[in-house]
Write an enzyme that holds these catalytic residues in place. Structure first.
Site, PDB file in Angstrom:
ATOM      1  N   GLN A 140     -14.456  26.710  68.255  1.00  0.00           N
ATOM      2  CA  GLN A 140     -13.588  26.584  67.091  1.00  0.00           C
ATOM      3  C   GLN A 140     -13.860  25.312  66.315  1.00  0.00           C
ATOM      4  OE1 GLN A 140      -9.600  24.843  69.027  1.00  0.00           O
ATOM      5  NE2 GLN A 140     -10.183  26.817  69.900  1.00  0.00           N
TER       6      GLN A 140
ATOM      7  N   LYS B 188      -5.839  19.197  61.953  1.00  0.00           N
ATOM      8  CA  LYS B 188      -5.545  19.219  63.382  1.00  0.00           C
ATOM      9  C   LYS B 188      -6.610  18.451  64.165  1.00  0.00           C
ATOM     10  CE  LYS B 188      -4.452  22.389  67.154  1.00  0.00           C
ATOM     11  NZ  LYS B 188      -5.029  23.459  67.944  1.00  0.00           N
TER      12      LYS B 188
ATOM     13  N   GLU C 102      -8.048  16.398  67.152  1.00  0.00           N
ATOM     14  CA  GLU C 102      -7.693  16.489  68.567  1.00  0.00           C
ATOM     15  C   GLU C 102      -8.497  15.474  69.371  1.00  0.00           C
ATOM     16  OE1 GLU C 102      -7.108  21.285  69.093  1.00  0.00           O
ATOM     17  OE2 GLU C 102      -9.136  20.498  69.152  1.00  0.00           O
TER      18      GLU C 102
ATOM     19  N   HIS D  26     -16.391  22.985  68.399  1.00  0.00           N
ATOM     20  CA  HIS D  26     -16.170  22.579  69.791  1.00  0.00           C
ATOM     21  C   HIS D  26     -15.582  23.718  70.605  1.00  0.00           C
ATOM     22  CE1 HIS D  26     -12.334  21.796  67.719  1.00  0.00           C
ATOM     23  NE2 HIS D  26     -11.750  22.065  68.873  1.00  0.00           N
TER      24      HIS D  26
ATOM     25  N   LYS E 118     -10.053  37.013  69.373  1.00  0.00           N
ATOM     26  CA  LYS E 118      -9.248  36.831  68.158  1.00  0.00           C
ATOM     27  C   LYS E 118     -10.117  36.928  66.903  1.00  0.00           C
ATOM     28  CE  LYS E 118      -5.756  33.901  70.337  1.00  0.00           C
ATOM     29  NZ  LYS E 118      -5.325  32.504  70.467  1.00  0.00           N
TER      30      LYS E 118
HETATM   31 ZN   LIG Z   1      -9.676  22.598  68.927  1.00  0.00          ZN
END
Ligand SMILES: [Zn+2]
Length: 422
Positions: free
Chosen positions: A110, A135, A137, A275, A300
């Protein structure tokens, strides 16, 4: 009641199918440590522990003298607990979600959009992109942690194009040749890499499934004959294929770095960085968002166009993906994992066995404290009463509050703390 600004939490567990099973899972071990009467089912996956106020897993306040039952409700009531800078910068919300992950089978490959792209995607496709936030991370290994991260150096990708004909077939001769001739010219390399990756991701399903089956068959036979299959990244290929047969993501191992983090090492995943997590236990901290664009190893939705357009096509070595942590100049017990985003910073606090009284210093942001190892009695002027901390205990600490620990374990303590250092 407003004087109570430090309190223990009971955190939400997510039983996603990819999690480690029963007490093999670090998440399950922490849950039992923090609550000895918690029931852990032997056959159930314990994938994630969520320490925060996210609506899908809002932590419960573990003190029935407090009127609000969840952290989210409490913060809505007392937004000043966030600290004035954080409260203003993040509209009265806790800006981060702190987690523990126990990964048994790979999570999807993703990338996460930056703020600008997130806003565009959310406006266009709210069903796939549920909010307008970025987002970023950070993953910090608790056990040896394996993942994929960022595009490999070009010579490695060219090596696989030569050694793995099934991979070459998906990329095609033109794109592969363009990549080969771009070496030494960064701009052209980025463009050629994008072309190669997009060609592969846009292949028809029948085509890539046939090539993948061919490749798996060949590598399996070579392995059985005692041959070294490392030039095809054989072990990782067979492992991912057994988890996600027929998935285009199995080929991504030829584009992306295989990164192994030793305990304490970290990986920061900024915007547009491809990643995947493959195996192991980690601490994770992220900005509050659900925006994920997937590239395989998933059942998905895969948005190939968005994905191929957005990615960061900057080849770099696996070792360059390890995020440098630094000692806190103010406290020799603290290691800082401070990513280049305002949303969160993680601190690792290691209290040596020789120290019996330790103060968790105040910061001008709300923070969440997780005990990984050791026992202590925690005292704070802002708590109802003393709190016994053991492995798995989670404490919410409002901005500008400190907590004194009277360490009772013989071998010291290890804690992780998430906050926002604006
Ligand atoms: Zn991620």
């Amino acid at each position: 009641m407003e004087e109570v600004r430090v309190f223990p939490l009971t955190c939400a567990v997510q039983n996603y199918a990819w999690g480690k099973i029963g007490l093999d899972s670090e998440v399950a071990k922490l849950v039992v440590g923090g609550d000895p009467v918690a029931v852990i089912e032997r056959d159930k996956p314990y994938a994630e522990l969520w320490m925060g106020a996210h609506p899908k897993g809002d932590a419960q306040i573990k003190d029935n003298r407090i009127a609000q039952t969840t952290l989210g409700q409490w913060i809505t009531h007392y937004p000043a607990c966030l600290g004035s800078k954080v409260k203003d910068a993040f509209q009265g919300q806790l800006p981060f979600l702190f987690k523990v992950l126990s990964v048994n089978t790979a999570l999807s490959i993703q990338a996460h959009p930056n703020k600008e792209l997130a806003a565009t995607l959310h406006a266009q496709f709210p069903e796939h992109y549920p909010d307008n936030n970025h987002k970023p991370e950070m993953a910090i290994a608790l056990t040896r942690f394996q993942g994929l991260c960022g595009f490999r150096p070009v010579d490695e990708i060219l090596g696989f194009l030569q050694a793995v004909p099934e991979f070459h077939a998906l990329v095609g001769r033109d794109a592969a040749e363009e990549l080969r001739s771009s070496v030494g010219d960064e701009v052209r390399t980025g463009r050629a890499l994008k072309k190669c990756f997009t060609k592969m991701m846009s292949c028809e399903k029948k085509v890539f499934v046939d090539e993948l089956n061919e490749l798996v068959k060949r590598v399996t036979q070579e392995g059985a004959a005692g041959k070294d299959t490392s030039s095809s990244n054989g072990d990782l290929l067979l492992r991912l294929h057994s988890q996600y047969p027929g998935d285009i993501g199995c080929f991504s191992i030829y584009f992306l770095n295989y990164v192994v983090l030793e305990p304490g090492q970290a990986m920061f995943l900024g915007a547009n960085e491809p990643h995947a997590y493959i195996y192991g236990d980690c601490i994770e901290c992220m900005a509050c968002s659900d925006n994920t664009v997937r590239a395989g190893l998933t059942r998905k939705y895969i948005d190939v166009n968005t994905l191929c357009e957005m990615l960061n096509y900057k080849p770099a070595s696996a070792s360059s993906k390890i995020f440098p942590c630094v000692p806190d100049p103010a406290d020799p017990c603290v290691t800082l994992y401070d990513p280049p985003v305002p949303d969160f910073t993680v601190m690792k606090i290691q209290v040596p066995a020789s120290v019996k009284d330790y103060t968790v210093a105040s910061v001008d942001s709300a923070s969440i404290l997780l005990v990984i190892e050791g026992d202590a009695m925690a005292t704070s002027a802002a708590a109802f009463s003393d709190v016994t901390l053991t492995r798995g205990s989670v404490l919410f600490v409002s901005a500008n509050e400190s907590v004194s620990l009277q360490v009772t374990s013989q071998s010291g303590m290890t804690l992780f703390r998430a906050c926002s250092l604006l």
